[in-house]
Write a protein that holds these residues in place. Structure first.
Motif, PDB file in Angstrom:
ATOM      1  N   UNK A 118       2.489  -3.369  14.270  1.00 45.33           N
ATOM      2  CA  UNK A 118       2.399  -1.808  13.983  1.00 45.33           C
ATOM      3  C   UNK A 118       2.078  -1.390  12.698  1.00 45.33           C
ATOM      4  N   UNK A 119       1.322  -0.573  12.551  1.00 45.82           N
ATOM      5  CA  UNK A 119       0.832   0.019  11.002  1.00 45.82           C
ATOM      6  C   UNK A 119       0.982   1.524  10.856  1.00 45.82           C
ATOM      7  N   UNK A 120       1.234   2.139   9.900  1.00 42.22           N
ATOM      8  CA  UNK A 120       1.295   3.329   9.401  1.00 42.22           C
ATOM      9  C   UNK A 120       0.249   3.593   8.291  1.00 42.22           C
ATOM     10  N   UNK A 121      -0.769   4.445   8.734  1.00 47.93           N
ATOM     11  CA  UNK A 121      -2.034   4.788   7.824  1.00 47.93           C
ATOM     12  C   UNK A 121      -1.742   6.056   7.306  1.00 47.93           C
ATOM     13  N   UNK A 122      -1.946   6.021   5.988  1.00 44.46           N
ATOM     14  CA  UNK A 122      -1.895   7.464   5.114  1.00 44.46           C
ATOM     15  C   UNK A 122      -3.432   7.558   4.568  1.00 44.46           C
ATOM     16  N   UNK A 123      -4.054   8.579   4.968  1.00 41.88           N
ATOM     17  CA  UNK A 123      -5.330   8.676   4.777  1.00 41.88           C
ATOM     18  C   UNK A 123      -5.427   9.738   3.800  1.00 41.88           C
ATOM     19  N   UNK A 124      -6.221   9.824   2.466  1.00 42.86           N
ATOM     20  CA  UNK A 124      -6.557  11.085   1.650  1.00 42.86           C
ATOM     21  C   UNK A 124      -7.839  11.314   1.905  1.00 42.86           C
ATOM     22  N   UNK A 125      -8.104  12.465   2.306  1.00 43.08           N
ATOM     23  CA  UNK A 125      -9.768  12.813   2.657  1.00 43.08           C
ATOM     24  C   UNK A 125     -10.407  13.609   1.490  1.00 43.08           C
ATOM     25  N   UNK A 126     -11.634  13.149   1.478  1.00 41.58           N
ATOM     26  CA  UNK A 126     -12.389  14.119   0.096  1.00 41.58           C
ATOM     27  C   UNK A 126     -13.036  15.229   0.897  1.00 41.58           C
ATOM     28  N   UNK A 127     -13.714  16.025   0.260  1.00 37.26           N
ATOM     29  CA  UNK A 127     -14.360  17.303   0.767  1.00 37.26           C
ATOM     30  C   UNK A 127     -15.181  17.222   1.617  1.00 37.26           C
ATOM     31  N   UNK A 128     -15.986  16.013   2.051  1.00 33.40           N
ATOM     32  CA  UNK A 128     -16.923  15.661   2.909  1.00 33.40           C
ATOM     33  C   UNK A 128     -16.030  15.006   4.185  1.00 33.40           C
ATOM     34  N   UNK A 129     -14.785  14.922   4.179  1.00 30.66           N
ATOM     35  CA  UNK A 129     -14.178  14.297   5.344  1.00 30.66           C
ATOM     36  C   UNK A 129     -13.863  13.158   5.410  1.00 30.66           C
ATOM     37  N   UNK A 130     -14.568  12.357   4.380  1.00 33.49           N
ATOM     38  CA  UNK A 130     -14.439  10.763   4.366  1.00 33.49           C
ATOM     39  C   UNK A 130     -13.216  10.481   3.541  1.00 33.49           C
ATOM     40  N   UNK A 131     -12.609   9.236   3.625  1.00 36.95           N
ATOM     41  CA  UNK A 131     -11.501   8.594   3.225  1.00 36.95           C
ATOM     42  C   UNK A 131     -11.699   8.289   1.798  1.00 36.95           C
ATOM     43  N   UNK A 132     -10.775   8.685   0.836  1.00 36.58           N
ATOM     44  CA  UNK A 132     -11.050   8.438  -0.607  1.00 36.58           C
ATOM     45  C   UNK A 132     -10.074   7.311  -0.990  1.00 36.58           C
ATOM     46  N   UNK A 133      -8.639   7.418  -0.407  1.00 36.04           N
ATOM     47  CA  UNK A 133      -7.711   6.625  -0.446  1.00 36.04           C
ATOM     48  C   UNK A 133      -6.994   6.288   0.678  1.00 36.04           C
ATOM     49  N   UNK A 134      -6.755   5.129   1.313  1.00 34.69           N
ATOM     50  CA  UNK A 134      -6.039   4.624   2.450  1.00 34.69           C
ATOM     51  C   UNK A 134      -5.040   3.763   2.304  1.00 34.69           C
ATOM     52  N   UNK A 135      -3.813   4.330   2.716  1.00 31.75           N
ATOM     53  CA  UNK A 135      -2.745   3.476   2.160  1.00 31.75           C
ATOM     54  C   UNK A 135      -2.189   2.992   3.562  1.00 31.75           C
ATOM     55  N   UNK A 136      -1.934   1.514   3.764  1.00 29.67           N
ATOM     56  CA  UNK A 136      -1.739   1.009   5.101  1.00 29.67           C
ATOM     57  C   UNK A 136       0.029   0.376   4.829  1.00 29.67           C
ATOM     58  N   UNK A 137       0.694   0.544   5.874  1.00 32.10           N
ATOM     59  CA  UNK A 137       1.971   0.028   5.785  1.00 32.10           C
ATOM     60  C   UNK A 137       2.175  -0.618   7.145  1.00 32.10           C
ATOM     61  N   UNK A 138       2.639  -1.944   6.914  1.00 36.86           N
ATOM     62  CA  UNK A 138       2.858  -3.021   8.099  1.00 36.86           C
ATOM     63  C   UNK A 138       4.276  -2.626   8.747  1.00 36.86           C
ATOM     64  N   UNK A 139       4.385  -2.086   9.903  1.00 31.19           N
ATOM     65  CA  UNK A 139       5.769  -1.501  10.087  1.00 31.19           C
ATOM     66  C   UNK A 139       6.548  -2.766  11.097  1.00 31.19           C
ATOM     67  N   UNK A 140       5.431  -3.328  11.682  1.00 28.07           N
ATOM     68  CA  UNK A 140       6.244  -4.208  12.560  1.00 28.07           C
ATOM     69  C   UNK A 140       5.274  -5.138  13.241  1.00 28.07           C
TER      70      UNK A 140
END
Length: 140
Positions: A118-140
């Motif tokens: 299981x993972x948790x994704x935290x995505x920071x989006x740019x003005x065009x809706x694409x991902x600029x930063x993608x933080x992935x945490x493995x939770x289990x």
């Protein structure tokens, strides 16, 4: 900020990790992430403990830009999906706050059953809706 369909975004995000065709995978990476985007992975606990045992007080893995992102996605596909063992799927819990999207995904056996990861994704989006930063945490 572009109007974003969260279900569509998270479905496309999870699907790229299971995409068998290299050309479609490459195109999906370019559609999802910005050219200089970064994917940052907090490794599983056992990797962090091994790094600590070697004297590293912090272990973070990063892939930046299309080539590195494509390699990261391809390696995950080759390790977990290509052998026919697992598939990735969204848990359907996406939330958005301004330009930040958070959701969980799971890796399950191709035949079904409980989640093997299981993972948790935290995505920071740019003005065009694409991902600029993608933080992935493995939770289990």
């Amino acid at each position: 900020m572009a109007d974003i369909d969260l279900k569509n975004l998270t479905d496309r995000y999870v699907a790229v990790w299971s995409e068998p065709d290299p050309e479609r995978r490459r195109a999906a990476v370019r559609e999802l992430w910005s050219p200089d985007a970064v994917h940052v992975l907090q490794p599983p606990q056992e990797m962090r403990q091994a790094a600590e045992g070697l004297g590293f007080d912090r272990l973070v893995l990063e892939a930046r830009g299309y080539d590195a992102l494509e390699l990261r996605v391809t390696r995950a596909y080759e390790e977990f999906v290509a052998p026919g063992t697992y598939v990735f799927r969204s848990r359907g819990d996406a939330e958005r706050l301004h330009d930040v999207v958070k959701f969980r995904w799971e890796m399950v056996a191709r035949g079904g059953g409980d989640a093997a990861g299981i993972g948790l994704e935290i995505l920071m989006l740019g003005a065009d809706g694409r991902i600029v930063s993608d933080y992935q945490f493995i939770e289990g």
